[in-house]
Every structure is written in structure tokens, then in C-alpha cells.
Motif scaffolding. Structure first.
Motif, PDB file in Angstrom:
ATOM      1  N   TYR A   6       3.635  32.682 -97.034  1.00  0.00           N
ATOM      2  CA  TYR A   6       2.641  32.373 -98.067  1.00  0.00           C
ATOM      3  C   TYR A   6       3.214  32.613 -99.463  1.00  0.00           C
ATOM      4  CZ  TYR A   6      -1.968  32.133-100.239  1.00  0.00           C
ATOM      5  OH  TYR A   6      -3.045  31.773-101.017  1.00  0.00           O
ATOM      6  N   SER A   7       3.921  33.726 -99.633  1.00  0.00           N
ATOM      7  CA  SER A   7       4.535  34.021-100.936  1.00  0.00           C
ATOM      8  C   SER A   7       5.594  32.988-101.298  1.00  0.00           C
ATOM      9  CB  SER A   7       5.156  35.419-100.912  1.00  0.00           C
ATOM     10  OG  SER A   7       4.199  36.407-100.598  1.00  0.00           O
ATOM     11  N   THR A   8       6.372  32.563-100.304  1.00  0.00           N
ATOM     12  CA  THR A   8       7.398  31.547-100.557  1.00  0.00           C
ATOM     13  C   THR A   8       6.773  30.238-101.028  1.00  0.00           C
ATOM     14  OG1 THR A   8       8.795  32.538 -98.836  1.00  0.00           O
ATOM     15  CG2 THR A   8       9.328  30.298 -99.530  1.00  0.00           C
ATOM     16  N   LEU A   9       5.663  29.846-100.412  1.00  0.00           N
ATOM     17  CA  LEU A   9       5.012  28.599-100.810  1.00  0.00           C
ATOM     18  C   LEU A   9       4.427  28.703-102.215  1.00  0.00           C
ATOM     19  CD1 LEU A   9       3.196  27.734 -97.451  1.00  0.00           C
ATOM     20  CD2 LEU A   9       5.280  26.710 -98.361  1.00  0.00           C
ATOM     21  N   ILE A  10       3.833  29.843-102.548  1.00  0.00           N
ATOM     22  CA  ILE A  10       3.266  30.015-103.885  1.00  0.00           C
ATOM     23  C   ILE A  10       4.373  30.002-104.937  1.00  0.00           C
ATOM     24  CG2 ILE A  10       2.001  31.595-105.390  1.00  0.00           C
ATOM     25  CD1 ILE A  10       0.250  30.158-103.375  1.00  0.00           C
ATOM     26  N   ILE A  11       5.493  30.676-104.635  1.00  0.00           N
ATOM     27  CA  ILE A  11       6.627  30.680-105.569  1.00  0.00           C
ATOM     28  C   ILE A  11       7.182  29.260-105.734  1.00  0.00           C
ATOM     29  CG2 ILE A  11       9.000  31.498-105.894  1.00  0.00           C
ATOM     30  CD1 ILE A  11       8.135  34.120-104.549  1.00  0.00           C
ATOM     31  N   SER A  12       7.220  28.497-104.640  1.00  0.00           N
ATOM     32  CA  SER A  12       7.703  27.118-104.717  1.00  0.00           C
ATOM     33  C   SER A  12       6.804  26.261-105.600  1.00  0.00           C
ATOM     34  CB  SER A  12       7.777  26.508-103.312  1.00  0.00           C
ATOM     35  OG  SER A  12       8.697  27.212-102.499  1.00  0.00           O
ATOM     36  N   LEU A  13       5.500  26.496-105.524  1.00  0.00           N
ATOM     37  CA  LEU A  13       4.592  25.782-106.428  1.00  0.00           C
ATOM     38  C   LEU A  13       4.932  26.074-107.881  1.00  0.00           C
ATOM     39  CD1 LEU A  13       1.111  26.237-104.678  1.00  0.00           C
ATOM     40  CD2 LEU A  13       2.376  24.115-104.951  1.00  0.00           C
ATOM     41  N   MET A  44      -2.440  23.471 -97.035  1.00  0.00           N
ATOM     42  CA  MET A  44      -3.580  22.648 -96.643  1.00  0.00           C
ATOM     43  C   MET A  44      -3.881  22.749 -95.154  1.00  0.00           C
ATOM     44  SD  MET A  44      -2.985  19.123 -98.765  1.00  0.00           S
ATOM     45  CE  MET A  44      -3.361  18.997-100.507  1.00  0.00           C
ATOM     46  N   THR A  45      -2.847  22.909 -94.344  1.00  0.00           N
ATOM     47  CA  THR A  45      -3.030  22.889 -92.891  1.00  0.00           C
ATOM     48  C   THR A  45      -3.135  24.278 -92.278  1.00  0.00           C
ATOM     49  OG1 THR A  45      -0.624  22.776 -92.610  1.00  0.00           O
ATOM     50  CG2 THR A  45      -1.813  20.697 -92.658  1.00  0.00           C
ATOM     51  N   GLN A  46      -3.280  25.316 -93.085  1.00  0.00           N
ATOM     52  CA  GLN A  46      -3.273  26.662 -92.528  1.00  0.00           C
ATOM     53  C   GLN A  46      -4.510  26.959 -91.691  1.00  0.00           C
ATOM     54  OE1 GLN A  46      -3.403  29.753 -95.519  1.00  0.00           O
ATOM     55  NE2 GLN A  46      -4.512  28.455 -96.956  1.00  0.00           N
ATOM     56  N   GLU A  54      -6.347  15.855 -91.147  1.00  0.00           N
ATOM     57  CA  GLU A  54      -6.635  14.526 -91.687  1.00  0.00           C
ATOM     58  C   GLU A  54      -6.481  14.506 -93.206  1.00  0.00           C
ATOM     59  OE1 GLU A  54     -10.420  11.459 -92.132  1.00  0.00           O
ATOM     60  OE2 GLU A  54     -10.585  13.241 -90.870  1.00  0.00           O
ATOM     61  N   ALA A  55      -7.011  15.530 -93.876  1.00  0.00           N
ATOM     62  CA  ALA A  55      -6.913  15.594 -95.334  1.00  0.00           C
ATOM     63  C   ALA A  55      -5.460  15.717 -95.780  1.00  0.00           C
ATOM     64  CB  ALA A  55      -7.730  16.779 -95.852  1.00  0.00           C
ATOM     65  N   THR A  56      -4.676  16.502 -95.055  1.00  0.00           N
ATOM     66  CA  THR A  56      -3.266  16.668 -95.405  1.00  0.00           C
ATOM     67  C   THR A  56      -2.499  15.374 -95.232  1.00  0.00           C
ATOM     68  OG1 THR A  56      -3.408  18.967 -94.659  1.00  0.00           O
ATOM     69  CG2 THR A  56      -1.213  18.052 -94.960  1.00  0.00           C
ATOM     70  N   THR A  57      -2.795  14.633 -94.160  1.00  0.00           N
ATOM     71  CA  THR A  57      -2.129  13.350 -93.932  1.00  0.00           C
ATOM     72  C   THR A  57      -2.449  12.357 -95.043  1.00  0.00           C
ATOM     73  OG1 THR A  57      -2.281  13.739 -91.541  1.00  0.00           O
ATOM     74  CG2 THR A  57      -1.788  11.489 -92.270  1.00  0.00           C
ATOM     75  N   LYS A  58      -3.721  12.297 -95.439  1.00  0.00           N
ATOM     76  CA  LYS A  58      -4.103  11.401 -96.530  1.00  0.00           C
ATOM     77  C   LYS A  58      -3.421  11.806 -97.829  1.00  0.00           C
ATOM     78  CE  LYS A  58      -8.652  10.182 -94.671  1.00  0.00           C
ATOM     79  NZ  LYS A  58     -10.126  10.297 -94.859  1.00  0.00           N
ATOM     80  N   MET A 115      -8.721  11.468-103.461  1.00  0.00           N
ATOM     81  CA  MET A 115      -9.037  12.807-103.955  1.00  0.00           C
ATOM     82  C   MET A 115     -10.276  13.433-103.294  1.00  0.00           C
ATOM     83  SD  MET A 115      -8.056  15.119-106.253  1.00  0.00           S
ATOM     84  CE  MET A 115      -8.707  16.485-107.197  1.00  0.00           C
ATOM     85  N   PRO A 116     -11.444  12.773-103.266  1.00  0.00           N
ATOM     86  CA  PRO A 116     -12.614  13.405-102.633  1.00  0.00           C
ATOM     87  C   PRO A 116     -12.422  13.673-101.148  1.00  0.00           C
ATOM     88  CG  PRO A 116     -13.280  11.566-104.029  1.00  0.00           C
ATOM     89  CD  PRO A 116     -11.795  11.486-103.892  1.00  0.00           C
ATOM     90  N   GLU A 117     -11.780  12.736-100.434  1.00  0.00           N
ATOM     91  CA  GLU A 117     -11.591  12.917 -98.998  1.00  0.00           C
ATOM     92  C   GLU A 117     -10.650  14.080 -98.704  1.00  0.00           C
ATOM     93  OE1 GLU A 117     -13.226  11.343 -96.673  1.00  0.00           O
ATOM     94  OE2 GLU A 117     -14.326  10.251 -98.231  1.00  0.00           O
ATOM     95  N   VAL A 118      -9.629  14.238 -99.524  1.00  0.00           N
ATOM     96  CA  VAL A 118      -8.701  15.350 -99.319  1.00  0.00           C
ATOM     97  C   VAL A 118      -9.383  16.678 -99.642  1.00  0.00           C
ATOM     98  CG1 VAL A 118      -6.574  16.407-100.189  1.00  0.00           C
ATOM     99  CG2 VAL A 118      -6.635  13.972 -99.670  1.00  0.00           C
ATOM    100  N   MET A 119     -10.131  16.718-100.722  1.00  0.00           N
ATOM    101  CA  MET A 119     -10.811  17.964-101.118  1.00  0.00           C
ATOM    102  C   MET A 119     -11.798  18.424-100.054  1.00  0.00           C
ATOM    103  SD  MET A 119     -10.161  19.462-104.108  1.00  0.00           S
ATOM    104  CE  MET A 119     -11.704  20.092-104.724  1.00  0.00           C
ATOM    105  N   GLN A 120     -12.453  17.477 -99.389  1.00  0.00           N
ATOM    106  CA  GLN A 120     -13.455  17.838 -98.392  1.00  0.00           C
ATOM    107  C   GLN A 120     -12.844  18.576 -97.208  1.00  0.00           C
ATOM    108  OE1 GLN A 120     -16.602  17.912 -98.443  1.00  0.00           O
ATOM    109  NE2 GLN A 120     -16.868  18.457 -96.295  1.00  0.00           N
ATOM    110  N   GLY A 121     -11.584  18.318 -96.896  1.00  0.00           N
ATOM    111  CA  GLY A 121     -10.960  18.947 -95.740  1.00  0.00           C
ATOM    112  C   GLY A 121     -10.240  20.242 -96.041  1.00  0.00           C
ATOM    113  N   LEU A 122     -10.306  20.731 -97.284  1.00  0.00           N
ATOM    114  CA  LEU A 122      -9.563  21.930 -97.675  1.00  0.00           C
ATOM    115  C   LEU A 122     -10.494  23.120 -97.840  1.00  0.00           C
ATOM    116  CD1 LEU A 122      -7.246  20.367-100.416  1.00  0.00           C
ATOM    117  CD2 LEU A 122      -6.816  20.579 -97.964  1.00  0.00           C
TER     118      LEU A 122
END
Length: 325
Positions: A6-13, A44-46, A54-58, A115-122
Motif C-alpha cells: 500500500y505504501s509503495t502504491l501511494i509513493i508511486s502516485l 481500485m481492486t483491493q 468492472e470499474a477497474t477494467t473500464k 467517470m461515473p461508472e468507475v466511481m460507482q465501483g470504488l
């Protein structure tokens, strides 16, 4: 997900956004955006739910399309100009392709449907990152290439204000409403970008502050549906009492914080002899104001003494189907 990953991903962001901010070369800027995209996908997929997958794929398909278009436009621009400098984007075709690719990256209309479809799955936390931090790097590039075509930016801005307001009309899921809110506010920023870049930064900073506050409020009350707003006051009354003020501020009602950037944008458009554009933007923003008022209504008019039955402890605690001995 382990704390190390998790820390690695946040640092990568952070590294991806910083790389784009510090770049004057199109290839390095594109690389920073790609680091951002690849870092947020595991976040997104955690939850490992089908909706999150589905949201991550979109999201991946939309971002991959925008990234491919951006790289093609940057390569074509280097062919025409002989350099990769971001500020030397002078060819009309490559400039238009870059603008549309970056508009798709941040979710501007008419390239906003993902955008709305991805947000709904997160989750709300990942949705907060998508609505705030993920927009910094593409918006930085839009900010640098903006002086060439004000008409294109005005068209994207007005379309985003309309799509953001109209799309949130019949929504009951708060994450979709927040997505359409993001689209509408980005429309205001892009609308004025060609005439007053400093004013765009003021509006963007105000948007980040208000969006973070609203997401934090919903995360604290664990609210994701408009129906659950009626009982959110019983969980954290003080925070719930402040949330309608944030919603009305996002709607641009005076004398709240969100009113000032919109008023200054309308004033600047009028100074540029674009009174019709200013009137259209003000009228279209009423669409967004409707669903902000709808959320405020759901939170404030169901507080005590209007809804005394909602205060009973048995309504807020899980039921157990146990019989007394």
C-alpha cells in the motif's frame, strides 16, 4: 493488501505526479501519467468485488486509449516541430489531439462517460484519490498548452457544465453524484483557462478543498446512498450539520466559499465580451445546484424533531434473531 504494498502504491502516485509537474519533455510527462495510472489500479481492486473489477477494467481501457492518443500526438508534434518541448505544441492537429486525450484523462465532456461508472465501483477513499490527486498531472499539462485555442476550451467547458449537472439529476448513489459534480467543476475551470489561468488555479484549489471535505464527511458517516443520509446525523451530528454547507458551497450559493470562484469567472468572461457564454454557464450550473439541494434536503429535513423515530437505538443497531430463554 499489506502495508508495504500500500505504501509503495501511494509513493508511486506521488512520484508519477511529481514527474509530470517537473517535466518539460512530452515523453517524461507521459511517463509520469502512466505511473499514476498503474499505481491506482491495484488500489481500485483491493476490495476484490465484481463491481470493483468492472470499474477497474473500464478505467484501464479509458486511460489506455487516452494515453495512446497522447503519445501519438506528442510523437507527431515532435515530427512537425523537431522537439519534444511541451510549450512548443503549435500544430493544430496535434494540439487538438493532445487536448482531447487530456480531457479524457480527467473526465471532461463529451469524453466523460467512464467517470461515473468507475466511481460507482470504488470505495470512497479510492474515489477521493481519483477525483483529486489523479487530476493534478493531466490538468498541469492542460494548463501549459492552453493558450492556443480558447474556442475549444470554451466548448469543452460548457459541455462539461451541462453534462455534470444533467447527469446527476436522477442519481441516488452518492459516488455517481460526486463524479458528475467533478465533471461540472472541471468545466468551470477549463472555461476560463484561456483568459485567466490564475483564476483557474483558484477554482481548482477551492474544488480540491471542498471535494476532500465532502468525501471525508461521507467516509466518517459511511454513507454511499441518498437514503442513508437521513440517519447519518445520528452517527456524527456535528459533522453531518456541516455537510449541507459544503454541498451548498459546491453549488455556488453566496456567501459560501464556492460562490467566489464562480462569480470571478463570470466577471472575467463578461470583461472578455463573452456575456452570452457567462449567462449560459450560470444557467447550466442550476442543474448541479438542484442535486446539491436535494442532498442537503435529505440531510437537514430528516433531523430531529422531524424524524423522532429515527433516533431510536434499535433502528441503528443490528438485529439478532434470538429468543429469550
Amino acid at each position: 493488501m499489506t502495508p508495504l504494498i500500500y505504501s509503495t502504491l501511494i509513493i508511486s502516485l506521488g512520484i508519477g505526479t511529481t514527474l509530470t509537474f517537473a517535466s518539460t519533455h512530452w515523453y517524461l510527462a507521459w511517463m509520469g501519467i502512466e505511473i499514476n495510472t498503474l499505481a491506482i489500479i491495484p488500489l481500485m481492486t483491493q476490495s476484490h468485488s465484481p463491481r470493483a473489477t468492472e470499474a477497474t477494467t473500464k478505467y484501464f481501457f479509458a486511460q489506455a486509449t487516452a494515453s495512446a492518443t497522447l503519445l501519438f500526438a506528442a510523437t507527431s508534434n515532435a515530427f512537425f516541430t523537431g522537439g519534444w518541448d511541451i510549450l512548443q505544441t503549435n500544430n493544430p492537429l496535434t494540439y487538438t489531439l493532445m487536448t482531447l486525450a487530456l480531457a479524457m484523462k480527467i473526465g471532461l465532456a463529451p469524453l466523460h462517460s467512464w467517470m461515473p461508472e468507475v466511481m460507482q465501483g470504488l470505495t470512497l477513499l479510492t474515489g477521493l484519490i481519483l477525483s483529486t490527486w489523479q487530476k493534478l498531472a493531466p490538468f498541469c499539462l492542460i494548463y501549459q498548452i492552453q493558450p492556443h485555442s480558447p474556442n475549444l476550451f470554451m466548448a469543452l467547458g460548457l459541455l462539461s457544465i451541462v453534462a455534470g449537472g444533467w447527469g446527476g439529476f436522477n442519481q441516488v448513489q452518492l459516488r455517481k453524484i460526486l463524479a458528475y459534480s467533478s465533471i461540472a467543476h472541471l468545466g468551470w475551470m477549463v472555461l476560463i483557462l484561456s483568459f485567466s489561468p490564475l483564476l483557474t488555479l483558484v477554482a481548482f484549489a477551492t474544488y480540491l478543498m471542498m471535494t476532500f471535505s465532502l468525501f471525508y464527511s461521507f467516509m466518517m458517516t459511511k454513507t454511499t446512498h441518498i437514503n442513508s443520509l437521513s440517519t447519518s446525523w445520528a452517527k456524527i451530528p456535528t459533522l453531518t450539520a456541516l455537510t449541507p454547507l459544503i454541498l451548498l458551497s459546491l453549488g455556488g450559493l453566496p456567501p459560501l466559499t464556492g460562490f467566489l470562484p464562480k462569480w470571478m469567472i463570470l466577471q472575467e468572461l463578461t470583461k472578455q465580451d463573452l456575456a452570452l457564454v457567462a449567462v449560459l454557464a450560470a444557467l447550466f450550473s442550476l442543474f448541479s445546484l438542484y442535486f446539491y439541494l436535494r442532498l442537503s434536503y435529505a440531510m437537514t429535513l430528516t433531523m430531529p424533531p422531524n424524524n423522532p423515530a429515527g433516533t431510536l437505538p434499535w433502528r441503528l443497531s443490528p438485529t439478532h434473531n434470538t429468543l429469550p430463554l
